[in-house]
Design a protein around this motif. Structure first.
Motif, PDB file in Angstrom:
ATOM      1  N   GLY A 273       0.813  -1.209   0.000  1.00 45.74           N
ATOM      2  CA  GLY A 273       0.000   0.000   0.000  1.00 45.74           C
ATOM      3  C   GLY A 273       0.847   1.259   0.000  1.00 45.74           C
ATOM      4  O   GLY A 273       0.575   2.204  -0.753  1.00 45.74           O
ATOM      5  N   ILE A 274       1.873   1.275   0.847  1.00 49.00           N
ATOM      6  CA  ILE A 274       2.789   2.415   0.863  1.00 49.00           C
ATOM      7  C   ILE A 274       3.453   2.563  -0.501  1.00 49.00           C
ATOM      8  O   ILE A 274       3.566   3.669  -1.041  1.00 49.00           O
ATOM      9  CB  ILE A 274       3.846   2.260   1.971  1.00 49.00           C
ATOM     10  CG1 ILE A 274       3.194   2.377   3.344  1.00 49.00           C
ATOM     11  CG2 ILE A 274       4.968   3.300   1.821  1.00 49.00           C
ATOM     12  CD1 ILE A 274       4.092   1.970   4.494  1.00 49.00           C
ATOM     13  N   GLY A 275       3.866   1.448  -1.062  1.00 50.12           N
ATOM     14  CA  GLY A 275       4.492   1.487  -2.382  1.00 50.12           C
ATOM     15  C   GLY A 275       3.546   1.985  -3.456  1.00 50.12           C
ATOM     16  O   GLY A 275       3.923   2.793  -4.310  1.00 50.12           O
ATOM     17  N   ALA A 276       2.302   1.523  -3.418  1.00 50.56           N
ATOM     18  CA  ALA A 276       1.325   1.933  -4.431  1.00 50.56           C
ATOM     19  C   ALA A 276       0.997   3.423  -4.323  1.00 50.56           C
ATOM     20  O   ALA A 276       1.006   4.148  -5.326  1.00 50.56           O
ATOM     21  CB  ALA A 276       0.051   1.098  -4.291  1.00 50.56           C
ATOM     22  N   VAL A 277       0.720   3.880  -3.104  1.00 51.43           N
ATOM     23  CA  VAL A 277       0.397   5.296  -2.903  1.00 51.43           C
ATOM     24  C   VAL A 277       1.602   6.165  -3.245  1.00 51.43           C
ATOM     25  O   VAL A 277       1.491   7.148  -3.981  1.00 51.43           O
ATOM     26  CB  VAL A 277      -0.076   5.558  -1.452  1.00 51.43           C
ATOM     27  CG1 VAL A 277      -0.150   7.052  -1.162  1.00 51.43           C
ATOM     28  CG2 VAL A 277      -1.415   4.897  -1.209  1.00 51.43           C
ATOM     29  N   GLY A 278       2.759   5.797  -2.717  1.00 50.04           N
ATOM     30  CA  GLY A 278       3.964   6.597  -2.968  1.00 50.04           C
ATOM     31  C   GLY A 278       4.339   6.639  -4.434  1.00 50.04           C
ATOM     32  O   GLY A 278       4.708   7.694  -4.967  1.00 50.04           O
ATOM     33  N   THR A 279       4.221   5.503  -5.120  1.00 49.72           N
ATOM     34  CA  THR A 279       4.559   5.465  -6.541  1.00 49.72           C
ATOM     35  C   THR A 279       3.551   6.266  -7.356  1.00 49.72           C
ATOM     36  O   THR A 279       3.935   6.971  -8.301  1.00 49.72           O
ATOM     37  CB  THR A 279       4.631   4.002  -7.031  1.00 49.72           C
ATOM     38  OG1 THR A 279       5.610   3.309  -6.252  1.00 49.72           O
ATOM     39  CG2 THR A 279       5.019   3.938  -8.493  1.00 49.72           C
ATOM     40  N   ALA A 280       2.278   6.204  -6.995  1.00 53.82           N
ATOM     41  CA  ALA A 280       1.277   7.005  -7.701  1.00 53.82           C
ATOM     42  C   ALA A 280       1.537   8.497  -7.502  1.00 53.82           C
ATOM     43  O   ALA A 280       1.433   9.288  -8.456  1.00 53.82           O
ATOM     44  CB  ALA A 280      -0.123   6.633  -7.225  1.00 53.82           C
ATOM     45  N   ILE A 281       1.894   8.886  -6.291  1.00 55.00           N
ATOM     46  CA  ILE A 281       2.208  10.296  -6.026  1.00 55.00           C
ATOM     47  C   ILE A 281       3.459  10.718  -6.797  1.00 55.00           C
ATOM     48  O   ILE A 281       3.498  11.801  -7.388  1.00 55.00           O
ATOM     49  CB  ILE A 281       2.349  10.547  -4.512  1.00 55.00           C
ATOM     50  CG1 ILE A 281       0.982  10.405  -3.838  1.00 55.00           C
ATOM     51  CG2 ILE A 281       2.956  11.925  -4.228  1.00 55.00           C
ATOM     52  CD1 ILE A 281       1.022  10.396  -2.321  1.00 55.00           C
ATOM     53  N   MET A 282       4.485   9.863  -6.791  1.00 59.05           N
ATOM     54  CA  MET A 282       5.691  10.162  -7.576  1.00 59.05           C
ATOM     55  C   MET A 282       5.346  10.284  -9.064  1.00 59.05           C
ATOM     56  O   MET A 282       5.880  11.144  -9.762  1.00 59.05           O
ATOM     57  CB  MET A 282       6.754   9.079  -7.387  1.00 59.05           C
ATOM     58  CG  MET A 282       7.457   9.126  -6.059  1.00 59.05           C
ATOM     59  SD  MET A 282       8.490  10.585  -5.871  1.00 59.05           S
ATOM     60  CE  MET A 282       9.784  10.233  -7.041  1.00 59.05           C
ATOM     61  N   GLY A 283       4.466   9.414  -9.536  1.00 63.53           N
ATOM     62  CA  GLY A 283       4.052   9.486 -10.932  1.00 63.53           C
ATOM     63  C   GLY A 283       3.398  10.819 -11.250  1.00 63.53           C
ATOM     64  O   GLY A 283       3.667  11.420 -12.294  1.00 63.53           O
ATOM     65  N   ILE A 284       2.555  11.286 -10.354  1.00 60.89           N
ATOM     66  CA  ILE A 284       1.879  12.563 -10.566  1.00 60.89           C
ATOM     67  C   ILE A 284       2.873  13.721 -10.502  1.00 60.89           C
ATOM     68  O   ILE A 284       2.873  14.611 -11.360  1.00 60.89           O
ATOM     69  CB  ILE A 284       0.747  12.751  -9.534  1.00 60.89           C
ATOM     70  CG1 ILE A 284      -0.384  11.755  -9.820  1.00 60.89           C
ATOM     71  CG2 ILE A 284       0.233  14.189  -9.534  1.00 60.89           C
ATOM     72  CD1 ILE A 284      -1.406  11.640  -8.697  1.00 60.89           C
ATOM     73  N   LEU A 285       3.740  13.706  -9.493  1.00 57.41           N
ATOM     74  CA  LEU A 285       4.645  14.841  -9.282  1.00 57.41           C
ATOM     75  C   LEU A 285       5.853  14.847 -10.216  1.00 57.41           C
ATOM     76  O   LEU A 285       6.282  15.908 -10.658  1.00 57.41           O
ATOM     77  CB  LEU A 285       5.139  14.847  -7.830  1.00 57.41           C
ATOM     78  CG  LEU A 285       4.065  15.050  -6.756  1.00 57.41           C
ATOM     79  CD1 LEU A 285       4.685  14.956  -5.364  1.00 57.41           C
ATOM     80  CD2 LEU A 285       3.351  16.371  -6.944  1.00 57.41           C
ATOM     81  N   VAL A 286       6.409  13.676 -10.504  1.00 54.31           N
ATOM     82  CA  VAL A 286       7.660  13.611 -11.256  1.00 54.31           C
ATOM     83  C   VAL A 286       7.439  13.217 -12.711  1.00 54.31           C
ATOM     84  O   VAL A 286       8.034  13.803 -13.624  1.00 54.31           O
ATOM     85  CB  VAL A 286       8.653  12.634 -10.577  1.00 54.31           C
ATOM     86  CG1 VAL A 286       9.910  12.457 -11.399  1.00 54.31           C
ATOM     87  CG2 VAL A 286       8.982  13.101  -9.167  1.00 54.31           C
ATOM     88  N   PHE A 287       6.576  12.218 -12.930  1.00 52.48           N
ATOM     89  CA  PHE A 287       6.421  11.676 -14.272  1.00 52.48           C
ATOM     90  C   PHE A 287       5.211  12.233 -15.011  1.00 52.48           C
ATOM     91  O   PHE A 287       4.847  11.762 -16.077  1.00 52.48           O
ATOM     92  CB  PHE A 287       6.363  10.143 -14.211  1.00 52.48           C
ATOM     93  CG  PHE A 287       7.614   9.534 -13.648  1.00 52.48           C
ATOM     94  CD1 PHE A 287       8.784   9.509 -14.393  1.00 52.48           C
ATOM     95  CD2 PHE A 287       7.635   9.011 -12.364  1.00 52.48           C
ATOM     96  CE1 PHE A 287       9.943   8.957 -13.877  1.00 52.48           C
ATOM     97  CE2 PHE A 287       8.798   8.449 -11.837  1.00 52.48           C
ATOM     98  CZ  PHE A 287       9.950   8.431 -12.601  1.00 52.48           C
TER      99      PHE A 287
END
Length: 110
Positions: free
Chosen positions: A67-81
């Motif tokens: 869950g932490i990985g999914a939320v964090g990766t989705a946020i990184m996707g929005i902010l960085v990618f």
């Protein structure tokens, strides 16, 4: 203490997924550096997850870690990618965060 280790393991999961994302944007030696970062973060994440599961229930620990990985990766996707940040995407990220907090709240482990 193992909850903190589990959270750190989840953050390293975000890091290894982000490294994979960066490999798509690079070539040559820089791409291999990102792959190296992926392998390093993957190793640390797995070792910390193994440590956390020594006292936490595996089902809870794995669900929180992913869950932490999914939320964090989705946020990184929005902010960085530059992934889309639609209303429903943000809504379901918040429901996932609520689920992670709920699993911690109902866990009877220290």
């Amino acid at each position: 203490m193992n909850w903190i280790i589990l959270i750190i393991a989840g953050l390293f999961e975000v890091a290894f997924a982000s490294c994979l994302g960066k490999t798509k944007e690079t070539t040559g030696n820089e791409m291999y550096m990102w792959y190296g970062g992926f392998l390093a973060c993957l190793t640390v994440s797995m070792l910390l997850l193994m440590k956390a599961t020594q006292t936490l229930p595996i089902g809870t620990a794995y669900a929180v870690w992913t869950g932490i990985g999914a939320v964090g990766t989705a946020i990184m996707g929005i902010l960085v990618f530059k992934d889309p940040a639609s209303f429903w995407r943000i809504f379901f990220l918040f429901t996932l965060i609520g689920s992670i907090i709920g699993l911690k709240a109902v866990s009877h482990e220290a």
